[in-house]
Write an enzyme that holds these catalytic residues in place. Structure first.
Site, PDB file in Angstrom:
ATOM      1  CB  CYS A  41      35.052 -27.271  93.652  1.00  0.00           C
ATOM      2  SG  CYS A  41      34.298 -27.797  95.202  1.00  0.00           S
TER       3      CYS A  41
ATOM      4  CB  CYS B  20      37.846 -28.385 101.823  1.00  0.00           C
ATOM      5  SG  CYS B  20      38.840 -28.270 100.323  1.00  0.00           S
TER       6      CYS B  20
ATOM      7  CB  CYS C 274      34.262 -31.205  93.786  1.00  0.00           C
ATOM      8  SG  CYS C 274      35.354 -32.616  93.486  1.00  0.00           S
TER       9      CYS C 274
END
Length: 237
Positions: free
Chosen positions: A121, A203, A231
């Protein structure tokens, strides 16, 4: 010497009661910081609403392309450019850093540990975010308090010491129903994964649809403990 932007933030905060910002506060901010306000979009329901709210204001828009987004996200990106007629800046991971990370750890190492996932991340999101925010004074987001327990007490206007920037969350207190009703009423383009149980879309390998009764963030990094599901993009004091 105290940061002059922090002083401006304090003055701005004095003029607006927490949680009771006027409908034209986005315009107030864009006029006070012309050319220095930017909005981050991931093309979620929430972000489409905010994009519609700022489409006629002097506010830039950017997105982070991690290289592992859903095809439906790219489709929404394309339809959003056509619908809103706004340029959307794209920021990408540093290719050398990404190449080294994947070469050393493999393409799916984020499943192995929280540390590996956060490292991924960091390369794909956090570092590109710093580049995107460089030179701006205000960062607009589509965050909502319903997104996670950690955002329940989050202020609508806040100072981000990590990025040295003012953050404003215009729809922080909107309900999910308010968001979806707004999207429908204004015929906004949206990511069709939302209709398939995908609530928070990131994602592709790190996102799944949620089941009835599951928490909003259950579909993100579902193999990790719930209290670790951030993240690094949004760090709140």
């Amino acid at each position: 010497m105290e940061n002059t932007l922090k002083i401006e933030f304090d003055e701005l905060l004095e003029k607006a009661s927490a949680g009771a910002f006027s409908d034209d506060f986005l315009e107030v901010i864009s006029n006070r910081f012309p050319g220095e306000v930017i909005f981050s979009t991931s093309f979620s329901y929430e972000d489409q609403v905010v994009t519609h709210l700022i489409k006629n204001l002097n506010i830039d828009i950017f997105t982070l392309d991690t290289g592992r987004l859903f095809e439906q996200t790219y489709e929404t990106w394309t339809s959003s450019r056509a619908f809103f007629k706004k340029n959307i800046k794209a920021y990408y991971p540093d290719p050398e850093s990404l190449q080294q990370f994947v070469s050393e750890n493999g393409p799916d190492s984020f499943y192995q540990s929280v540390e590996q996932r956060k490292a991924c991340c960091n390369i794909r999101k956090v570092i590109p975010l710093k580049k995107a925010l460089h030179g701006y004074k205000v960062w607009i987001t589509g965050l909502r308090s319903e997104h996670s327990a950690g955002r329940k007490e989050m202020p609508q206007l806040e100072w981000d010491p990590d990025h040295q920037i003012i953050k404003f969350h215009p729809i922080l207190h909107w309900t999910t129903e308010q968001v979806t009703d707004y999207v429908k009423a204004n015929h906004l383009p949206y990511n069709h994964l939302h209709k398939k149980g995908f609530v928070s879309i990131g994602c592709e390998p790190c996102t799944r649809a949620i089941k009835e009764g599951e928490d909003f963030r259950a579909g993100r990094w579902w193999w990790e403990d719930a209290d670790k599901k951030e993240c690094g993009l949004h760090v709140h004091q």
